[in-house]
Enzyme design. Structure first.
Site, PDB file in Angstrom:
ATOM      1  N   GLY A 179       6.842  -1.674  -1.423  1.00 58.59           N
ATOM      2  CA  GLY A 179       6.908  -0.369  -0.756  1.00 58.59           C
ATOM      3  C   GLY A 179       8.178   0.375  -1.122  1.00 58.59           C
ATOM      4  O   GLY A 179       8.813   0.121  -2.157  1.00 58.59           O
ATOM      5  N   GLU A 224      -1.984 -10.663   1.176  1.00 53.78           N
ATOM      6  CA  GLU A 224      -1.213  -9.985   2.240  1.00 53.78           C
ATOM      7  C   GLU A 224      -2.128  -9.724   3.457  1.00 53.78           C
ATOM      8  O   GLU A 224      -1.730  -9.951   4.602  1.00 53.78           O
ATOM      9  CB  GLU A 224      -0.675  -8.677   1.650  1.00 53.78           C
ATOM     10  CG  GLU A 224       0.161  -7.828   2.566  1.00 53.78           C
ATOM     11  CD  GLU A 224       0.576  -6.543   1.847  1.00 53.78           C
ATOM     12  OE1 GLU A 224       1.094  -6.611   0.714  1.00 53.78           O
ATOM     13  OE2 GLU A 224       0.362  -5.457   2.427  1.00 53.78           O
ATOM     14  N   ASN A 278      -2.312  -8.264  -2.782  1.00 55.17           N
ATOM     15  CA  ASN A 278      -2.604  -7.433  -1.604  1.00 55.17           C
ATOM     16  C   ASN A 278      -3.658  -8.100  -0.717  1.00 55.17           C
ATOM     17  O   ASN A 278      -3.578  -8.027   0.505  1.00 55.17           O
ATOM     18  CB  ASN A 278      -3.089  -6.043  -2.028  1.00 55.17           C
ATOM     19  CG  ASN A 278      -1.938  -5.167  -2.493  1.00 55.17           C
ATOM     20  OD1 ASN A 278      -0.886  -5.674  -2.867  1.00 55.17           O
ATOM     21  ND2 ASN A 278      -2.125  -3.874  -2.495  1.00 55.17           N
ATOM     22  N   GLY A 335       6.054  11.485 -11.604  1.00 61.49           N
ATOM     23  CA  GLY A 335       5.576  11.233 -10.239  1.00 61.49           C
ATOM     24  C   GLY A 335       6.714  10.984  -9.279  1.00 61.49           C
ATOM     25  O   GLY A 335       7.161   9.843  -9.131  1.00 61.49           O
ATOM     26  N   LEU A 336       7.152  12.068  -8.644  1.00 62.93           N
ATOM     27  CA  LEU A 336       8.315  11.921  -7.758  1.00 62.93           C
ATOM     28  C   LEU A 336       7.916  11.862  -6.284  1.00 62.93           C
ATOM     29  O   LEU A 336       8.473  12.582  -5.453  1.00 62.93           O
ATOM     30  CB  LEU A 336       9.304  13.065  -8.002  1.00 62.93           C
ATOM     31  CG  LEU A 336      10.057  12.967  -9.319  1.00 62.93           C
ATOM     32  CD1 LEU A 336      10.944  14.185  -9.542  1.00 62.93           C
ATOM     33  CD2 LEU A 336      10.904  11.688  -9.371  1.00 62.93           C
TER      34      LEU A 336
HETATM   35  P1  NBP Z   1       1.113   8.979  -4.273  1.00 63.01           P
HETATM   36  O1  NBP Z   1       0.109   7.911  -4.480  1.00 63.01           O
HETATM   37  O2  NBP Z   1       1.121   9.728  -3.008  1.00 63.01           O
HETATM   38  O3  NBP Z   1       1.003  10.008  -5.501  1.00 63.01           O
HETATM   39  C1  NBP Z   1       1.843  11.121  -5.543  1.00 63.01           C
HETATM   40  C2  NBP Z   1       2.067  11.567  -6.953  1.00 63.01           C
HETATM   41  O4  NBP Z   1       0.797  11.785  -7.603  1.00 63.01           O
HETATM   42  C3  NBP Z   1       2.811  12.894  -6.988  1.00 63.01           C
HETATM   43  O5  NBP Z   1       3.639  12.903  -8.119  1.00 63.01           O
HETATM   44  C4  NBP Z   1       1.677  13.902  -7.118  1.00 63.01           C
HETATM   45  O6  NBP Z   1       2.072  15.116  -7.690  1.00 63.01           O
HETATM   46  C5  NBP Z   1       0.778  13.160  -8.072  1.00 63.01           C
HETATM   47  N1  NBP Z   1      -0.572  13.729  -8.104  1.00 63.01           N
HETATM   48  C6  NBP Z   1      -1.543  13.731  -7.168  1.00 63.01           C
HETATM   49 BR1  NBP Z   1      -1.415  13.002  -5.503  1.00 63.01          BR
HETATM   50  N2  NBP Z   1      -2.660  14.360  -7.559  1.00 63.01           N
HETATM   51  C7  NBP Z   1      -2.376  14.788  -8.807  1.00 63.01           C
HETATM   52  C8  NBP Z   1      -3.130  15.504  -9.758  1.00 63.01           C
HETATM   53  N3  NBP Z   1      -4.391  15.862  -9.519  1.00 63.01           N
HETATM   54  N4  NBP Z   1      -2.551  15.789 -10.936  1.00 63.01           N
HETATM   55  C9  NBP Z   1      -1.290  15.407 -11.190  1.00 63.01           C
HETATM   56  N5  NBP Z   1      -0.511  14.720 -10.324  1.00 63.01           N
HETATM   57  C10 NBP Z   1      -1.056  14.406  -9.143  1.00 63.01           C
HETATM   58  O7  NBP Z   1       2.589   8.393  -4.511  1.00 63.01           O
HETATM   59  P2  NBP Z   1       3.264   7.028  -4.096  1.00 63.01           P
HETATM   60  O8  NBP Z   1       2.964   6.664  -2.686  1.00 63.01           O
HETATM   61  O9  NBP Z   1       4.669   7.130  -4.549  1.00 63.01           O
HETATM   62  O10 NBP Z   1       2.497   5.955  -5.010  1.00 63.01           O
HETATM   63  C11 NBP Z   1       2.472   6.034  -6.419  1.00 63.01           C
HETATM   64  C12 NBP Z   1       1.593   4.921  -6.946  1.00 63.01           C
HETATM   65  O11 NBP Z   1       2.165   3.673  -6.557  1.00 63.01           O
HETATM   66  C13 NBP Z   1       0.176   4.921  -6.378  1.00 63.01           C
HETATM   67  O12 NBP Z   1      -0.723   4.435  -7.325  1.00 63.01           O
HETATM   68  C14 NBP Z   1       0.261   3.947  -5.220  1.00 63.01           C
HETATM   69  O13 NBP Z   1      -0.994   3.375  -4.912  1.00 63.01           O
HETATM   70  C15 NBP Z   1       1.235   2.927  -5.772  1.00 63.01           C
HETATM   71  N6  NBP Z   1       1.991   2.176  -4.766  1.00 63.01           N
HETATM   72  C16 NBP Z   1       2.417   2.760  -3.627  1.00 63.01           C
HETATM   73  C17 NBP Z   1       3.128   2.029  -2.704  1.00 63.01           C
HETATM   74  C18 NBP Z   1       3.639   2.654  -1.433  1.00 63.01           C
HETATM   75  O14 NBP Z   1       4.160   1.909  -0.588  1.00 63.01           O
HETATM   76  N7  NBP Z   1       3.543   3.959  -1.272  1.00 63.01           N
HETATM   77  C19 NBP Z   1       3.438   0.690  -2.956  1.00 63.01           C
HETATM   78  C20 NBP Z   1       3.019   0.132  -4.157  1.00 63.01           C
HETATM   79  C21 NBP Z   1       2.297   0.878  -5.056  1.00 63.01           C
HETATM   80  P3  NBP Z   1       2.394  16.373  -6.740  1.00 63.01           P
HETATM   81  O15 NBP Z   1       3.748  16.112  -6.167  1.00 63.01           O
HETATM   82  O16 NBP Z   1       2.356  17.508  -7.656  1.00 63.01           O
HETATM   83  O17 NBP Z   1       1.331  16.404  -5.679  1.00 63.01           O
END
Ligand code: NBP
Length: 481
Positions: free
Chosen positions: A131, A190, A187, A10-11
Site C-alpha cells: 500500500g 491476505e 492477495n 501515474g501520480l
Molecule cells: P489508481 O489505480 O487510482 O490509478 C490512478 C492513475 O491512473 C492516475 O495516474 C490516473 O490518471 C490514471 N488513469 C486512470 Br484512473 N484512468 C486513466 C485513463 N483512462 N487514461 C490514462 N490514465 C488514467 O492509482 P493507485 O491507487 O496509485 O494504483 C496504481 C496501480 O497500483 C493500480 O493498478 C493498483 O491496482 C495498484 N496497487 C495499488 C495499491 C494501493 O494500495 N492503492 C497497492 C498495490 C497496487 P489521472 O490522474 O489523469 O486520473
C-alpha cells in the site's frame, strides 16, 4: 538537463510514493501523469526540493531518460496500461524497458510480454505490495516478464524494496505474468489471513464472551510467538483503539467488500483444479457478510443454538490460537500448491523460497512464519506440499487437538468458522489414502456411463458396469472434468 534513471507514469497514491522512495535512494526519476496539473501539483508539493523531474508529455518523459530507457506505469490496470504502451512504443528503441507495477491480471502481462518482445521492447509486470506506506518506505516487489529486462531494473527495485535481515524483499519471480500472478495469490492469502483472524475474534467475542481489552491482550501475546505478523499486530491495535464514543470497531457495519484479486485467485484455482478451499471460503465469507439485510431477516426467522460457554476460557483461547496457526499452515500450503500448478501450466521457472522471502517484509501478509516457509523450500526446492515438510508436519500435529476442539465447539455453539473448518476438512482429506470418490465414480458411471478405473487394474484402464441390467455397451467419451 541531466538524464533520469527511470520514468514513472501515474501520480496517484502508489506512483507518488514510489517516486519519493526512489528519490531517497538517489535514483533520478522523471514523472508524467495523464492529468498534467497533477504533475505540477506534485512538483510544487511533495516533490519540491527533490531531484525529481516533472514532464508534461510522453515525448518529454521519454526524452528525459538515459538509455536503455526504463518507463514504469503505476496506473489503473487493464485498458489504460495498453493505451500507455501504445503511446510509448513509437518513442522507444529496441532494448528499452516498459514496466507495469499495477495489480494487473497475469494473462494481460503474458500477452504484453510476448507482443513487446516481437518489437524488441523488454516488458516487466511486477506485483507491488504494501500500500501507500510500503510504496513510500519499502514495498514487497514481485517482478516477472521478460528475463532480459531484470538486470536493467534489479538495482533500482532491490534498493527501494523492504529489507529483512539485510535481504531485499524483491527478486526475479519468473517469465511473463509470473510476478503479477504471485501478487494475485499473495492477495488471496491476505484474504485468508484476515478471515482467520476474524474467526478467532468472533469466537472469543461471541463464544467466550471476552471484552475488547482482554482480546487485545490475547492478540498482543500471540504476536510474540509463531503468529507474529503485521495483521495480528494491527488487530491488536484495532482492539485497543478507543475514542469518545467507545471502540470504533464496534460501530463498523459488518459488510465487507472486495476488489477482485481474491476472486481471481479462487477462479484460477478452479480452472487449474487445485483445492484452494481456505481462500475460496474467505472470499465467500465476504460475500455472505455483504448480504447484511438478508442476514438480519434470517436471524429472526432461522433458529440455532445461542452461544454460551462454561469451560475454561483461558485454555480455550489456547485452542483458538492452535486453530488459527494450523489453518494458516493449510492456507499457505494450498496457495503454494496453486503457484506450483500455475508454473507447470504456464511453463514458468519459479523459486518458491525466494517468493516467501519477498513476502517476509513490506507487504500485508509479512510474518515470521514466512521465514519457516523459506527454510522448507531451501531444504527441498521440489517440496510438493508444505505439509510434507518436517517443521510444518510437527507444527500441525501439535496444533491439531486444539484445532479440532474449536471446529467442533463452533458447530455445537452455532458460531461459523468457515476457514478453520474447511482447512480441517482439507487436512483430513489430504491425509486420507482412501476417499469416497469410488461412490462418486460409480454414480457417474450409473447415470452417464462415464466409466471408472479399478483398484486392482493398471491406472488408465477404464471399465463400465451395466448397473440396471438394461444399458448398452456404449460408454461416454473420457476427458478430464
Ligand atoms: P489508481 O489505480 O487510482 O490509478 C490512478 C492513475 O491512473 C492516475 O495516474 C490516473 O490518471 C490514471 N488513469 C486512470 Br484512473 N484512468 C486513466 C485513463 N483512462 N487514461 C490514462 N490514465 C488514467 O492509482 P493507485 O491507487 O496509485 O494504483 C496504481 C496501480 O497500483 C493500480 O493498478 C493498483 O491496482 C495498484 N496497487 C495499488 C495499491 C494501493 O494500495 N492503492 C497497492 C498495490 C497496487 P489521472 O490522474 O489523469 O486520473
Amino acid at each position: 538537463m541531466s538524464q533520469a534513471d527511470i520514468g514513472l507514469i501515474g501520480l496517484a497514491v502508489m506512483g507518488q510514493n514510489l517516486v519519493l522512495n526512489m528519490n531517497d535512494h538517489d535514483i533520478k526519476v522523471a514523472v508524467f501523469n495523464r492529468t498534467t496539473s497533477k504533475v505540477d501539483d506534485f512538483m510544487e508539493g511533495r516533490a519540491k526540493g527533490t531531484n525529481i523531474i516533472g514532464t508534461h508529455s510522453i515525448e518529454e518523459l521519454v526524452g528525459s531518460l538515459k538509455s536503455p530507457r526504463r518507463v514504469m506505469m503505476m496506473v489503473k490496470a487493464g485498458d489504460v496500461v495498453d493505451s500507455f504502451i501504445d503511446l510509448l512504443v513509437p518513442h522507444l528503441d529496441k532494448g528499452d524497458i516498459i514496466i507495469d507495477g499495477g495489480n494487473e491480471l497475469y494473462t494481460n502481462t503474458n500477452r504484453r510480454t510476448r507482443d513487446l518482445a516481437e518489437k524488441g521492447i523488454l516488458y516487466i509486470g511486477t506485483g507491488i505490495s504494501g500500500g501507500e506506506e510500503g510504496a513510500r518506505f519499502g514495498p514487497s516487489i514481485m517482478p516477472g516478464g521478460n528475463p532480459d529486462a531484470w538486470p536493467h531494473v534489479k538495482d533500482i527495485f532491490q534498493s527501494i524494496a523492504a529489507q529483512v535481515d539485510g535481504e531485499p524483499c524483491c527478486d526475479w519471480v519468473g517469465e511473463e505474468g509470473a510476478g503479477q500472478y504471485v501478487k494475485m495469490v499473495h492477495n488471496g492469502i491476505e484474504y485468508g489471513d484476515m478471515q482467520l483472524i476474524c474467526e478467532a475474534y468472533d469466537f472469543m467475542k461471541r463464544g467466550l464472551g471476552m471484552n475488547e481489552s482482554d482480546m487485545q491482550g490475547v492478540f498482543a501475546e500471540w504476536n510474540k510467538g509463531v503468529l507474529d505478523s503485521y495483521l495480528i499486530e494491527i488487530t491488536t491495535n484495532i482492539l485497543g483503539f478507543k475514542d469518545d464514543e467507545g471502540y470504533p470497531l464496534n460501530r463498523i457495519l459488518d459488510r465487507a467488500g472486495q476488489k477482485g484479486t481474491g476472486k481471481w485467485t479462487g477462479i484460477n484455482a478452479l480452472d487449474l483444479g487445485i483445492p484452494l478451499t481456505l481462500i475460496g471460503e474467505s472470499v465467500f465469507a465476504r460475500c455472505l457478510s455483504a448480504m447484511k439485510d438478508e442476514r438480519v431477516k434470517a436471524a429472526e426467522f432461522l433458529d440455532g443454538p445461542t452461544p454460551s460457554f462454561d469451560g475454561d476460557a483461558k485454555e480455550f483461547v489456547g485452542y483458538i490460537h492452535d486453530a488459527l496457526y494450523a489453518s494458516k499452515i493449510i492456507s499457505y500450503a494450498q496457495g503454494y500448491m496453486l503457484i506450483r500448478e500455475a508454473a507447470k501450466e504456464y511453463g514458468w521457472n519459479l523459486n518458491y523460497g525466494s517468493i516467501a522471502l519477498m513476502w517476509r517484509g513490506g507487504c500485508i501478509i509479512r510474518s515470521a512464519f514466512l521465514g519457516n516457509i523459506k527454510e522448507a523450500f531451501d531444504k527441498n526446492p521440489d517440496l510438493e506440499n508444505l505439509l510434507l515438510d518436517d517443521f510444518f508436519r510437527d507444527a500441525i500435529h501439535n496444533a491439531q487437538a486444539g484445532w479440532r476442539k474449536v471446529v467442533a465447539k463452533g458447530a455445537e455453539m452455532g458460531i461459523p468458522t468457515p476457514t478453520f473448518s474447511s482447512a480441517l476438512a482439507y487436512y483430513d482429506g489430504y491425509r486420507s489414502a482412501t476417499l469416497p470418490a469410488n461412490m462418486l465414480q460409480a454414480q457417474r458411471d450409473y447415470f452417464g456411463a462415464h466409466t471408472y478405473e479399478r483398484t486392482d487394474k493398471p491406472r488408465g484402464e477404464m471399465f463400465h458396469t451395466d448397473w440396471i441390467g438394461s444399458g448398452g455397451n456404449v460408454s461416454s467419451t473420457i476427458y478430464d472434468v
